[in-house]
Motif scaffolding. Sequence first.
Motif: not given
Length: 163
Positions: A1-11, A84-86
């Motif tokens: 879940l943290f990885v999903v949050f981090l990916a969204g935050w950085l993108a 997280y939605v891509f």
Amino acid sequence: LFVVFLAGWLAAPAQAAGVAGMFGQGRVSGSLMVGSGTAFNNTYTIYGAGINYYLVDGFSLGLSYESWQGTGPRISKITPSAQYVFYQFGTVKPYVGGFYRRTTVSGQPNFNSAGARAGIYIAASRHTSFGIGAVQERFLTCQRTLYNSCSQSYVEASMVFGF
């Protein structure tokens, strides 16, 4: 879940304003549910509603409620979730998420579960998407003498409205 949050935050900073559409930062999406299900050898009609708030483009926190109506024991479920939605993809947008669920069954001990989901949203209009996905749920306080299984997998279908 943290990885999903981090990916969204950085993108998020790299995206132009408005690219995320109904999945953009500060947006709210809601869903209504009507369906059927089986539990305790009974068939139920399920009614539910949910709301998500997008903290950053693509990443939301949500809360939903379900009421199972039928001839068996009353069942209600409340579910906080993260997803997280891509949104960077075209018309078809993959999603991943996790959830925690509290289930109340009349005449039985309450129980908790946690799970993960993944699927796709297909844009129907600027503010509406249809979703189809798979869910894996594990019961955290499972009593083998009361329940047939301590986990379940199922398909979910949704229609999401963005505001």
